[in-house]
Design a protein around this motif. Sequence first.
Motif, short mmCIF file in Angstrom:
data_model
loop_
_atom_site.label_atom_id
_atom_site.label_comp_id
_atom_site.label_asym_id
_atom_site.label_seq_id
_atom_site.Cartn_x
_atom_site.Cartn_y
_atom_site.Cartn_z
N ILE A 550 0.91 -1.27 -0.08
CA ILE A 550 0.13 -0.10 0.11
C ILE A 550 0.75 1.19 -0.06
O ILE A 550 0.60 2.14 -0.77
N VAL A 551 1.98 1.21 0.84
CA VAL A 551 2.68 2.43 1.02
C VAL A 551 3.30 2.65 -0.38
O VAL A 551 3.42 3.73 -1.01
N ALA A 556 4.03 5.45 -5.41
CA ALA A 556 3.99 5.53 -6.71
C ALA A 556 2.97 6.05 -7.52
O ALA A 556 2.85 6.27 -8.84
N GLY A 557 2.01 6.63 -7.07
CA GLY A 557 1.06 7.32 -7.29
C GLY A 557 -0.42 6.44 -7.93
O GLY A 557 -1.29 7.14 -8.34
N ASP A 558 0.05 5.03 -7.36
CA ASP A 558 -1.13 4.14 -7.87
C ASP A 558 -2.18 4.09 -6.59
O ASP A 558 -2.41 3.21 -5.97
N THR A 559 -2.81 5.25 -6.31
CA THR A 559 -3.71 5.38 -5.13
C THR A 559 -4.89 4.41 -5.19
O THR A 559 -5.11 3.67 -4.22
N ALA A 560 -5.42 4.20 -6.35
CA ALA A 560 -6.58 3.31 -6.45
C ALA A 560 -6.25 2.15 -6.14
O ALA A 560 -6.95 1.07 -5.41
N GLN A 561 -5.04 1.57 -6.53
CA GLN A 561 -4.60 0.03 -6.25
C GLN A 561 -4.10 -0.07 -4.77
O GLN A 561 -4.42 -1.15 -4.19
N ALA A 562 -3.73 1.13 -4.49
CA ALA A 562 -3.50 1.10 -2.74
C ALA A 562 -4.78 1.14 -2.16
O ALA A 562 -4.83 0.22 -1.04
#
Lengths: 597, 353
Positions: A550-551, A556-562
Motif C-alpha cells: 500500500i505504501v 508511486a501514485g497508484d492510489t486506487a490500487q493502494a
Amino acid sequence: MTRTDSSARIDSQPQLPPDNRGPAPGSRIQRTFERFRRSWGTAEWIQAAALLTMLLLLTVLIILPLISIFKQAFLTVDGSYAGLAYFQTYLESPALLQSLQNTVFVSFMTTIIAVPLAFLLAYVLTRTDIRGKSLYKAAALLPLFAPTMMHGIGLTYLFGHQGLISTGFFGWLPFELRIPLYGPVGIIISEVIYTFPQAFLILTAALSISDYRLYEAAETLGANKLKKLFTVTLPSVKYALMSAIIVCATLSFTDFGAPKVVGGQFNVLATDIFKQVVGQQNMALGAVVSIVLTLPAVLAFVIDRIVTRRQQAYVTSRSTPYAVRPHRMRNGVAHTYAGLIALAMLTLLAAVVTASLVKVWPYQMTFSWDNYKFTDSAAGGFAPFWNSLRMAAITAVIGTFITFLFAYLIEHIRILPLVRQAGYFLSIMPLALPGLVIGLAYIFFFNDPGNPLNVIYGTMSILVLANIAHFYSVPFMTATTSLKMMDKEFENVSLSMNVSWLRSFMRITLPLSLPAIMEMAIYFFINAMVTVSAVIFLYGADLKLASVAIVSMDDAGDTAQAAAMSVLIICTNLIVRLLYEAYSARIRHKTVAWRER
Amino acid sequence: MNPEGLTIRDVRKTFGAFQALSDIQIDIPKGKFTCLLGPSGCGKTTLLRIISGLERPDSGTVLLGGRDITPLPAAKRNFGIVFQSYALFPNMTVSANIAYGLKGKIPRRDVEAKLDEMLRLMDLEAIRDRYPSQISGGQQQRVALARAVALSPEVLLLDEPLSALDAKVRVKLREELCLLQQRLGITTVMVTHDQEEALTMADRIIVMDHGQVVQIGTPQEVYDRPNTPFVADFIGAINFFPVQEKNNPLYAMRPEHIIIAPDGAEDAMDDGFRSFRAVVQHIEFRGAFYRISLLPIDENGSAAVTAVTVDVSAQVAQQYRLERDTVMTLQLPADRLLQYPPKAVGAYAEARP
Ligand SMILES: Nc1ncnc2c1ncn2[C@@H]1O[C@H](COP(=O)(O)OP(=O)(O)O)[C@@H](O)[C@H]1O
Ligand SMILES: [Mg+2]
C-alpha cells in the motif's frame, strides 16, 4: 548454648558456626541452594527451567534488539564509544528538530480532538437506552480493522485535489469545500480516526462500571445534572480519561502510515526514521531518532501503569450498575451524535471501496475490477496479500501459544518470584515500544553478521517474531486476566506438574480460557494484517507484504490500487472477526451455563 | 390522615410482572422514629425509595404535611437519606462529603460553620481530611449520617443503616442514632429486617410482608399483640399450639410467658390456665436466662413431635434442677394467650416455606 541448638535444628546444618551475626554471604547462597535442593522436587525443577527459558526468550525478542539500537546510537561504526556525538548532530539539524516539533503538535491536536469525541460517544452509548447501540459501536470500531494508510487514502478521495467533498460532489454542488489536506490537517484527521476507537474502548469500559449509588446519593443531596457530571461522572472516569489521553498521544506520536500518505512536506519523527534509514542509510541517526521517539512513549507507559492501578482501586464490590431512565430529547441528541460518527466512519470506508472499484476516479466512474489485479510494478501482484495473510496466520498461532504459555507460567507457578516479576515486566514493556523502533531494533540485531540468529534475516520468521514482540502485551494481559478469574481450586492441581496436571490443564484451564485464547489470536491476526511500521524494515525482497505494498503503490501514485489493497485487508479482518463472533456466540452459549453453576 | 407528618395513600409498585408493593396506606408521625420492618425482599427498600423520590410509584400519592409531593424529584424534596452501603463519594474527603449538599444552598461562610457543627456532632473532627476508604465501617456510617442531616432535612430516611457493621459497633450506633434523632426531633423512617433493632429503636413499627403492610403499632403493641401468626413469628420467639380439628383457632404464646412448674402442679392456680405435662428435651444457656425446649406428653405418656420453648430465669432453672428428661408441667396464662382465626392460620401455613 540453647540458641545454637535450636538454630542447628532449624537449619540442620551443624557445620555452620553458631554466629549470631549471621553466616557469610557465600555460605548463605549455599544454604539457599541447599534449601531449594531439599524442597524442590522434579516438578519444581521443570517449572524453574520453563521460567528461565521464558525469560531467555523474552530477552532475545525484546531486550537484546533494544540494546543494539543503543549501540548504534552510542557507538561509532568501528565500535568505539561515540558519546553523544550523534545526538549532537540531531540537535544541530533544524529539519529534524522541526519534525520533533511537528510530531508534538500532531500528537497534541489529535489527543484534544479524539478524546472528547470518543468520550461523548462512549457516554452516549453507556448512559442512554437508544436502540442500535451495537451498530453504532461497530461503526466506531471500524478503523481498528484497517491499516492507518487507509484513513489517509480515504481522506484524499474525500478532501484531496479530486475529492468528493472538496470538489463539491464533483461540481454538483454550487460550492467547493477545500481544506489543506496534505500536511498537518490530513495527518491529524487520520490520527483522530486511528486513535478514536482506542479511546472509545477505554472510556466505554470505565463509564460502564460507574457506581449508580453515587448518582442517587448526589440526587438526594439536591445536586443538578451539571453538579453530578463534575462530582460523580468525571471523577469516576478520571483515570480512564488519562489513560485514553496517553494512548491517543502515544499512538499519534509514533504512527507512520498516515503521515506517509497525507503528510506531504510535513515531516514527523516516524517518517524521519524511515528517511534516515531507508533513504540515507544513516543508521546512527535513525537510532537516535528512535530513542527520541521512544522516550515519551516509555514515560507515558509508566504513567499509564500507575493510573490503571488507581482506576481499579476505585471500583468496589458494592457498586451497582447505572440505571438509565427514559428521556426522549436526550435519546434524540444521542442518536444524532452516534449517527454522525457512524456516518463519518462509513463514508470514509465507502470512499475507499468506491475508489477501488471504479476505472479512474473521478473521470471514469464506471465499475471495474482492474485495481484488484495489482499489475503495476509497485504493486507486485497478489503475492503481498498472500504473504500478509500467511504472516498474520502464523503470528496468530505462534503468538497466542507463546503468550498464553508465558502468562500461564507467570500466573500459576509459585517459585522464583523475581524471575516471574521480570517476566511480567518484559511482557508489558512492548506496549511502550513503537513499531518502527521494534523494526529498526530487529534489523540492527538480526542483520549483525556476528549474530548466529542472522539466518532468519529476510525470512518469514523475523517478520513473525517482530510482530509477536510488537503486539505481545495486550494478549498477554487478556490471558492474565482470564487466568486470574479461574477458580483457585484448579491451581492446587496444577502445582504438581505431572500427568494429572497435564490433564487438568487440557480439560479445565484450556477450555475455560478458550474465549480469551480466541480473542488473543484475533488480536494478533488483525494487527499483523494492518501493521506497517515494524515490518517495513524487515520484509525480504521476495516477501513483500500487503501493508508495505500500500505504501509503495501510494508512493508511486497508484492510489486506487493502494485503496484496493486496503479494502482486501479490511475485508479479511472483518470476515475473521465475524467468524469469531459467530463462534464465540456458540461458545458463550455453552460456557455461560457452565460458569453460572 | 395526619396533617403533620408523612402520609402514603394507595401506593402500588410493580417490576415487570412482579408486584413489589400493593396498596400501601401509612401515616408516619412527625418528629417520631418509625421503623419499616419485614423479611428481606418484602419491599421495604422500594417503599423507602418511593418516599425519597428516587423511585416513582405506579399509582398512589405521597403527602408531606398534607402537601402532595409525589411528582417532586428527589433533589427537590430535602429529605436526608442514608443508603444501605452508605454510598460515600470515594474521591472526596469526609469534610467534602458532608459539605456536598451544603455548597450552593447556603452562603459559603455558613458552610464552614455548619460543617464544623456536623463534624463535632458526629464526633468526626479527627478524621475530617481522610477519604472513605481510609476509615472504618462505623465511621463511614456516621459520615453518611452527617451528610444526610447537614441540610436539616424535613425527613430522614435510613435503609438498613446498621446492617453492614459488626455486632458491637451496631449496638453502640443504635443508641447514637436514637439520641441524634431525639436531639434533632427529625421525622425518621428506618428500614430494617432486624426485629431487635426495630423493637429497641422505634417509636412506631410498620411490619411488612410480601409487599403489604401487616401491622402498625408501638413496639409493645406489635410484640404483645401481633395481629397475625406471621408477625408473631417474625418478631421475637413464639410457640404455636396447633389444634388438630379444623376451624379451631390457632393459639400461640411467647416462651417467657409460659409458666414452668413441677410435675403434678396442674391446679396450682385455678384461673383459666391451660396446663399440660412435658418432658425436657434440651437446655440452652442464654446468659441472663435459660431457653428450654420440652416435648408435651399426652395422657398415655407418649411425647409429641413439636417442641415447646420456654424461657426461665437462672434462679428458676436451679430451683427445679432442670435437666434432660425431667418431666414438668407447663401452664399457659389466659391473658397472655394469643389466638388467631383459622383462616389466617391456613394463609400463614401456606406462606411459610
Ligand atoms: N429495580 C428493580 N427491578 C426489578 N425488581 C426489583 C427492583 N427493585 C426491587 N425489586 C424486587 O422487589 C422486591 C422487593 O425489593 P426490596 O424493596 O429491595 O426489598 P427489601 O428491601 O425489603 O429487602 C424484591 O423481590 C426485589 O427483587
Ligand atoms: Mg432492602
